[in-house]
Scaffold this motif. Structure first.
Motif, PDB file in Angstrom:
ATOM      1  N   GLY A 207     -74.998 -29.203   7.049  1.00 26.60           N
ATOM      2  CA  GLY A 207     -73.650 -29.768   7.074  1.00 26.60           C
ATOM      3  C   GLY A 207     -72.619 -28.761   6.595  1.00 26.60           C
ATOM      4  N   MET A 208     -72.973 -28.071   5.512  1.00 27.88           N
ATOM      5  CA  MET A 208     -72.104 -27.019   4.978  1.00 27.88           C
ATOM      6  C   MET A 208     -71.819 -25.981   6.050  1.00 27.88           C
TER       7      MET A 208
ATOM      8  N   ARG B  92     -72.238 -26.271   9.289  1.00 27.90           N
ATOM      9  CA  ARG B  92     -71.541 -26.829  10.450  1.00 27.90           C
ATOM     10  C   ARG B  92     -70.043 -26.913  10.194  1.00 27.90           C
ATOM     11  N   VAL B  93     -69.700 -27.413   9.007  1.00 27.27           N
ATOM     12  CA  VAL B  93     -68.279 -27.517   8.674  1.00 27.27           C
ATOM     13  C   VAL B  93     -67.661 -26.117   8.593  1.00 27.27           C
ATOM     14  N   GLY B  94     -68.437 -25.190   7.978  1.00 26.04           N
ATOM     15  CA  GLY B  94     -67.937 -23.825   7.850  1.00 26.04           C
ATOM     16  C   GLY B  94     -67.640 -23.198   9.198  1.00 26.04           C
TER      17      GLY B  94
ATOM     18  N   ALA C 130     -67.196 -24.723  12.087  1.00 29.39           N
ATOM     19  CA  ALA C 130     -66.119 -25.452  12.762  1.00 29.39           C
ATOM     20  C   ALA C 130     -64.772 -24.996  12.222  1.00 29.39           C
ATOM     21  N   GLU C 131     -64.728 -24.829  10.912  1.00 34.30           N
ATOM     22  CA  GLU C 131     -63.488 -24.400  10.283  1.00 34.30           C
ATOM     23  C   GLU C 131     -63.093 -23.017  10.807  1.00 34.30           C
TER      24      GLU C 131
ATOM     25  N   VAL D 235     -63.868 -21.597  13.698  1.00 37.82           N
ATOM     26  CA  VAL D 235     -63.356 -21.686  15.068  1.00 37.82           C
ATOM     27  C   VAL D 235     -61.933 -22.232  15.063  1.00 37.82           C
TER      28      VAL D 235
ATOM     29  N   VAL E  81     -63.759 -28.863  17.938  1.00 38.92           N
ATOM     30  CA  VAL E  81     -64.106 -27.470  18.222  1.00 38.92           C
ATOM     31  C   VAL E  81     -64.451 -27.309  19.702  1.00 38.92           C
TER      32      VAL E  81
ATOM     33  N   ARG F 135     -65.916 -31.407   3.319  1.00 37.71           N
ATOM     34  CA  ARG F 135     -66.240 -30.491   2.225  1.00 37.71           C
ATOM     35  C   ARG F 135     -66.312 -31.238   0.897  1.00 37.71           C
TER      36      ARG F 135
ATOM     37  N   LEU G  92     -69.574 -32.771   0.743  1.00 40.21           N
ATOM     38  CA  LEU G  92     -70.694 -31.826   0.786  1.00 40.21           C
ATOM     39  C   LEU G  92     -70.824 -31.004  -0.484  1.00 40.21           C
TER      40      LEU G  92
END
Lengths: 513, 68
Positions: A362-363, A365-367, A369-370, A372, B19, B48, B51
């Protein structure tokens, strides 16, 4: 620890020792009442609902000493250690118990014997010498291989099924149970709670048979496996309260705000089946509360892991509504409970990794996505800036043009104003100049005039025709005084007047050539 | 708790949808792009927050086998 939890711990031990379920030792209500009234004597304990003579004889000593120890510890506080307190308290509790009636009926005596015997639970190994399967009970006898020592055994059908074995004459088995005298005939038999095959060979055989059976039923089929849900939060944990497994799991699962509910269960040997099974059922009473059921223990021999090869447990795991992660260590043979679980790993640590995996992903994936989003938006900003730049230039151009127009208008206005002002000023000046001129008087006027005359005279002198005559040219006029320029203007007989540099002569046209 | 978990799963899925949208566009419409970015940025923030490291709660269940 509170008295009630101490009592519950004691009950767990007692139930495990006897191979029975907890409530068969004492129901919760009885434990709660004991904790409430804190009995110090036999009478007080007997007043508790659910505790009659039989239970009292069986558990009285234990309970009174727990209560006494707890009460004393409470009263004295933490200054004196448990051991010091308990000696005195237990002694008084025991004294209270040891008043036995003098004369007994046979039945009373047998009851008393049975109570004593029930405390003599044992684990016995022997060879099956007879089997008699009835509806509710299976009777069999065990004997030693070396001599003819024999004991009659019985096991309730439910426990027999739970044991997951089918015994036959000649099988080498291990049973756990306590002796009991059947009052109508006075015969002693072993009330068995658990049967297991003795020796790796027999265990292996039973394992292979059950494995084949479950495989045929399709219980191991990959399509039965459910995915472990993403971001599991509420974890149902089924393992031993002590031991390395729980430590390994807790240290490695990460801190993701889980709620972990432990159902403490023994995991060693076959007797673990009861508690493991109870645990799976406990969590499955409210499957909606849990995201994953994690069953773990450290590795071990086939014998120590056989609880996990028990058919009843395997089926309970297969039927679990909560997705199951099994981290039951193994050497050669994967336990059947692990085979039917939705996810199977070999260690508690690996099980924890499976639980935390989606959190870590998850970390990432969010990273990503952020990342991009950021790069896309910075492209966008660049494009915007360019667009703004273009708009800016266009605006500037238009603004410039407008400025130009305004300036022209202003200039034109100014010019008009100037012209107007100039005109007026011009008029005024000429008027005043005229007036001034008048005033300047004649002399000046004449001076100016004579100058002009002189200039005209010079001009005239320049064009004086007599200068050409001096050069030898002649000036021919007709009689009417007109200068003759073309021969065709003259006729024969016309009189001509010719002026020379000096003097003039008269002539007549004789011929026009 | 359950809603929270679903919303994290959902947030991340939504975020990945955004995205994908960005990556699928040849020429990004500025206005729409900024709107999507705004939505994405708030999803990044909320995801975040869930998470990050949070202490676990641990409890031992009460064995209530009386009812069994």
């Amino acid at each position: 620890m509170s008295l009630i939890s101490e009592l519950k711990r004691w009950r767990e031990t007692a139930a495990a020792r006897e191979g029975v379920e907890l409530y068969r030792v004492l129901p919760n209500a009885a434990l709660e009442e004991i904790a409430e009234i804190m009995p110090k004597t036999r009478e007080e304990l007997l007043s508790v609902k659910g505790i009659k003579e039989a239970k009292y004889r069986k558990y009285g000593k234990d309970i009174l000493s727990i209560v006494a120890r707890h009460g004393a510890a409470d009263a004295i506080g933490a200054v004196i250690s448990d051991d010091e307190v308990s000696d005195a308290a237990v002694r008084s509790a025991v004294e209270a118990v040891e008043t036995v009636p003098d004369t007994l009926s046979v039945s009373q005596f047998l009851d008393a014997l049975n109570l004593e015997l029930s405390g003599m639970a044992a684990r016995i190994r022997g060879e099956v010498s007879s089997v008699d399967e009835r509806d509710r009970v299976v009777y069999f006898s065990l004997k030693d291989a070396s001599d003819e020592a024999t004991i009659n055994c019985l096991i309730f059908r439910s426990a027999y099924v739970l044991s997951g074995v089918r015994i036959a004459v000649g099988d080498e088995i291990i049973v756990e149970g306590s002796p009991d005298i059947y009052k109508p005939n006075g015969r002693l038999s072993l009330k068995v709670g658990l049967i297991e095959f003795a020796g790796e060979g027999a265990l292996k055989k039973a394992y292979e048979e059950l494995r084949k059976k479950l495989e045929t039923e399709g219980l191991f089929a990959p399509e039965r496996k459910r995915a472990i849900p993403e971001f599991p939060e509420h974890i149902a944990l089924l393992t031993s309260r002590d031991g390395a497994a729980i430590g390994d799991f807790m240290t490695n699962v990460g801190r993701h705000g889980y709620r972990i509910s432990l159902y403490p269960s023994s995991v060693e040997g076959k007797r673990a089946v009861f508690e493991l099974l109870a645990g799976v059922r406990y969590f499955n009473a409210h499957p909606e509360r849990y995201d994953a059921l994690v069953i773990i223990r450290g590795g071990g021999s086939l014998e120590s892991l056989q609880g996990f090869n028990n058919e009843a447990l395997v089926r309970a795991v297969a039927d679990s509504k909560i997705p199951v992660i099994a981290g039951v260590g193994h050497e050669k043979d994967i336990t059947l409970a692990a085979l039917v679980a939705d996810a199977m790993v070999s260690t508690p640590t690996a099980a924890s990794r499976l639980v935390r995996q989606s959190w870590e992903e998850g970390m990432e994936r969010v990273g990503s996505a952020e990342h991009v989003l950021r790069s896309r938006v910075s492209d966008l900003v660049i494009r915007l800036r360019e667009a703004l730049g273009r708009a800016d230039t266009a605006l500037l151009d238009r603004f410039q043009a407008m400025k130009e127009r305004i300036r022209t208008i202003v200039e034109r206005f100014l010019a008009k104003r100037e012209a107007l002002a100039y005109g007026i000023r011009g008029e005024a000046e000429s008027v005043s100049a005229f007036a001034g001129g008048l005033k300047k008087g004649r002399a000046a006027l004449f001076a100016t005039a004579s100058d002009a005359l002189l200039r005209i005279e010079k001009l005239l002198l320049q064009f004086d025709p007599t200068r050409a005559l001096n050069l030898g040219y002649s000036l021919v006029r007709l009689g009417n005084g007109r200068i003759l320029r073309k021969s065709t203007d003259a006729r024969v007989g016309d009189r001509l007047d010719i002026r020379l540099s000096e003097g003039a002569i008269g002539a007549e046209v004789k011929e026009v050539l | 708790m359950v809603e929270k978990k679903q919303s994290l799963s959902e947030s991340i899925r939504k975020l990945e949808g955004i995205v994908e949208w960005f990556e699928g566009q040849e020429e990004i419409d500025v206005e729409k792009g900024l709107e999507k970015f705004k939505e994405g940025a708030s999803l990044v923030k909320s995801s975040r927050a869930r998470l990050k490291e949070i202490e676990n709660e641990f409890r031992e269940v009460e064995k209530t086998l009386d009812e069994a």
